[in-house]
Design a protein around this motif. Structure first.
Motif, short mmCIF file in Angstrom:
data_model
loop_
_atom_site.label_atom_id
_atom_site.label_comp_id
_atom_site.label_asym_id
_atom_site.label_seq_id
_atom_site.Cartn_x
_atom_site.Cartn_y
_atom_site.Cartn_z
N GLU A 130 3.98 7.36 -8.12
CA GLU A 130 4.26 8.25 -7.00
C GLU A 130 4.99 7.49 -5.89
O GLU A 130 4.50 6.46 -5.41
N PRO A 131 6.14 7.99 -5.43
CA PRO A 131 6.82 7.33 -4.31
C PRO A 131 6.11 7.62 -2.99
O PRO A 131 5.67 8.75 -2.75
N VAL A 132 5.99 6.62 -2.16
CA VAL A 132 5.28 6.74 -0.89
C VAL A 132 6.17 6.13 0.20
O VAL A 132 6.81 5.10 -0.01
N SER A 133 6.20 6.78 1.38
CA SER A 133 6.96 6.25 2.51
C SER A 133 6.03 6.01 3.70
O SER A 133 5.18 6.86 3.99
N VAL A 134 6.20 4.88 4.36
CA VAL A 134 5.43 4.53 5.54
C VAL A 134 6.40 3.96 6.59
O VAL A 134 7.18 3.06 6.29
N THR A 167 11.40 2.77 8.03
CA THR A 167 10.64 3.56 7.06
C THR A 167 10.79 2.91 5.70
O THR A 167 11.90 2.80 5.17
N TRP A 168 9.67 2.48 5.15
CA TRP A 168 9.64 1.75 3.89
C TRP A 168 9.18 2.68 2.78
O TRP A 168 8.16 3.37 2.93
N THR A 169 9.89 2.70 1.67
CA THR A 169 9.55 3.57 0.54
C THR A 169 9.32 2.72 -0.69
O THR A 169 10.10 1.80 -0.97
N GLY A 170 8.28 3.06 -1.43
CA GLY A 170 7.97 2.31 -2.63
C GLY A 170 6.74 2.83 -3.32
O GLY A 170 6.44 4.04 -3.28
N VAL A 171 6.00 1.91 -3.92
CA VAL A 171 4.82 2.22 -4.74
C VAL A 171 3.61 1.55 -4.12
O VAL A 171 3.68 0.39 -3.69
N ARG A 172 2.49 2.27 -4.10
CA ARG A 172 1.25 1.65 -3.62
C ARG A 172 0.85 0.51 -4.55
O ARG A 172 0.84 0.66 -5.78
N ARG A 350 6.65 8.16 24.07
CA ARG A 350 7.13 9.02 23.00
C ARG A 350 6.17 8.85 21.82
O ARG A 350 5.84 7.74 21.44
N PRO A 351 5.73 9.96 21.21
CA PRO A 351 4.83 9.82 20.06
C PRO A 351 5.45 8.95 18.97
O PRO A 351 6.65 9.02 18.69
N ALA A 352 4.63 8.11 18.37
CA ALA A 352 5.12 7.22 17.31
C ALA A 352 5.30 8.00 16.01
O ALA A 352 4.66 9.04 15.79
N ASP A 353 6.17 7.49 15.14
CA ASP A 353 6.43 8.13 13.85
C ASP A 353 5.44 7.64 12.79
O ASP A 353 5.81 7.31 11.67
N GLY A 354 4.16 7.58 13.15
CA GLY A 354 3.14 7.12 12.22
C GLY A 354 2.26 6.06 12.86
O GLY A 354 2.60 5.50 13.90
N HIS A 355 1.11 5.79 12.25
CA HIS A 355 0.14 4.84 12.80
C HIS A 355 0.72 3.45 13.02
O HIS A 355 0.34 2.75 13.95
#
Length: 413
Positions: A130-134, A167-172, A350-355
């Motif tokens: 499954e591809p995941v982006s963080v 934004t990093w995309t890959g595999v857990r 400004r709200p962050a784009d993720g934790h």
């Protein structure tokens, strides 16, 4: 970097010889720009303001720190957006010989104390999981080391640009380990990069996480193959790197070639000797006895605009901007002072784009009289961690996060 020992009665390493030398009375007089009555920011302005720029393939002009291995710092004016573009992202290299960027021949080996050793191609990573982006900040452990006072000797002239948010995309990693099958007695997971040294005995880039207590099985630890929706730039680890949100960049192994599970604590150079900080505060240049590895980010804010020492006019509207982040808990507030810390006011967040992403913050001021304005920023995390007035000094120059400061010169000219 040269190793720092935590074992008594060991021979002095080169770094420790430098530390001994610069603890002498002579050294203190030679380092007069850092005397207690001088601002460390004045020194940085004097020595680091006009550092040379270098343009390499896939990158815009960045500040050259070293040429071999290549290390490039991002100028602050590129760090004013939620996402740092690939062509302005900093470059941190430890070893001089980069691997080839042949995606067809790439293989990621999963080995050691696993039920089913794997050899995965880049296509396998993209199609079998499954591809995941963080979205996350990547920050070198030595970012901002130039601001330590007294200075780190020897040290690099890094200001605030050894960081970026992408934004990093890959595999857990945990999904890959589930496919391989982790044996019950596995203890550490070791990630090895494919870059190589010029001198054979130089340690390879290897970092480890503990299965039981660290982030190896966390859903956000990725084997990343994309950055901001594009293949990783060669200088940032193409075709595959580790993305470890919330952890200092030393864990973000580039050009990842293997993941090895072992039944014991990993004691490789980059964990047991390099990238370590004292267990307790120490006096500058004193020999260390007990150290622990650098791990997760502390809370930090940086002023990105305007530039330090810029000239502005009375009654001119000035927008002060910056970024703030921590290890993933989130930022509660950023306080800004325009009078050198005498009074503070809340910045707009400004709200962050993720934790794991950074918050942009801003505040508008209108100076009324001529003179020098000292602008300062101080972040507070949701957990209550406050950016300190002074960073904890350590001989490696790691984890600098003191309250940031710039000067503005208000004049008619």
């Amino acid at each position: 970097m040269a190793p720092e020992t935590n074992t008594p009665n060991m021979p002095l390493f080169r770094r420790e010889l430098w530390q001994w030398l610069f603890s002498s009375v002579l050294a203190k007089s030679l380092l007069h720009p850092y005397r207690s009555d001088a601002s460390v920011y004045d020194v940085v302005r004097q020595y680091y303001r006009n550092r040379p720029l270098l343009t390499v393939e896939e990158k815009k002009p960045l500040i050259r720190i070293t040429s071999r291995p290549l290390n490039l710092e991002t100028p602050l004016h590129h760090l004013t957006q939620p996402i740092t573009s690939n062509d302005t992202f900093f470059v941190r290299s430890r070893l001089a010989i980069m691997p080839t960027d042949d995606a067809e021949s790439y293989r990621l080996n999963i080995q050691g104390t696993v039920e089913r050793p794997l050899e995965l191609t880049l296509n396998d990573l993209k199609t079998q999981f499954e591809p995941v982006s963080v979205t996350a900040v990547a920050q070198c452990a030595g970012n901002s080391m130039a601001f330590f006072n007294p200075p780190v000797i020897p040290g690099w002239n890094l200001t605030h640009g050894f960081m970026g948010c992408a934004t990093w995309t890959g595999v857990r990693v945990r999904d890959i380990l589930a496919k391989a099958g982790v044996k019950a007695y596995a203890r550490d997971v070791v990630f090895t990069g494919a870059d190589r040294p010029i001198i054979d005995k130089t340690p390879l880039v290897e970092k480890s996480f503990r299965l039981a207590v660290d982030q190896t099985l966390d859903e956000d630890l990725l084997v990343a193959y994309a950055m901001n929706g594009q293949p990783l730039p060669s200088w940032n680890g193409y075709p595959v790197r580790l993305a470890a949100p919330g952890w200092y960049g030393t864990y973000w192994v580039k050009w990842l070639e293997s993941i090895t599970l072992i039944p014991k604590e990993f004691d490789g150079f980059w964990m047991s000797q390099a990238y370590r900080v004292p267990t307790h505060p120490v006096e500058p240049y004193q020999r260390l006895r007990e150290t622990i590895p650098v791990t997760r980010y502390n809370v930090k804010s940086v002023i990105t605009s305007p530039r330090d020492n810029d000239r502005v006019k009375p009654m001119q509207t000035i927008n002060i901007t910056g970024v703030a982040f921590d290890a993933g808990n989130g930022i509660r507030s950023v306080d800004v002072s325009i009078d050198g810390g005498k009074s503070w006011q809340k910045a707009r967040l400004r709200p962050a784009d993720g934790h794991y992403a950074w918050n942009l913050w801003s505040i508008t001021i209108t100076p009324k009289t001529r003179g020098k304005l000292t602008i300062m920023s101080q972040a507070t995390s949701i957990t209550g961690e406050i950016q300190p007035e002074q960073a904890i000094w350590n001989p490696g120059g790691y984890k600098y996060n003191a309250t940031d400061s710039i000067d503005l010169l208000v004049s008619q000219s």
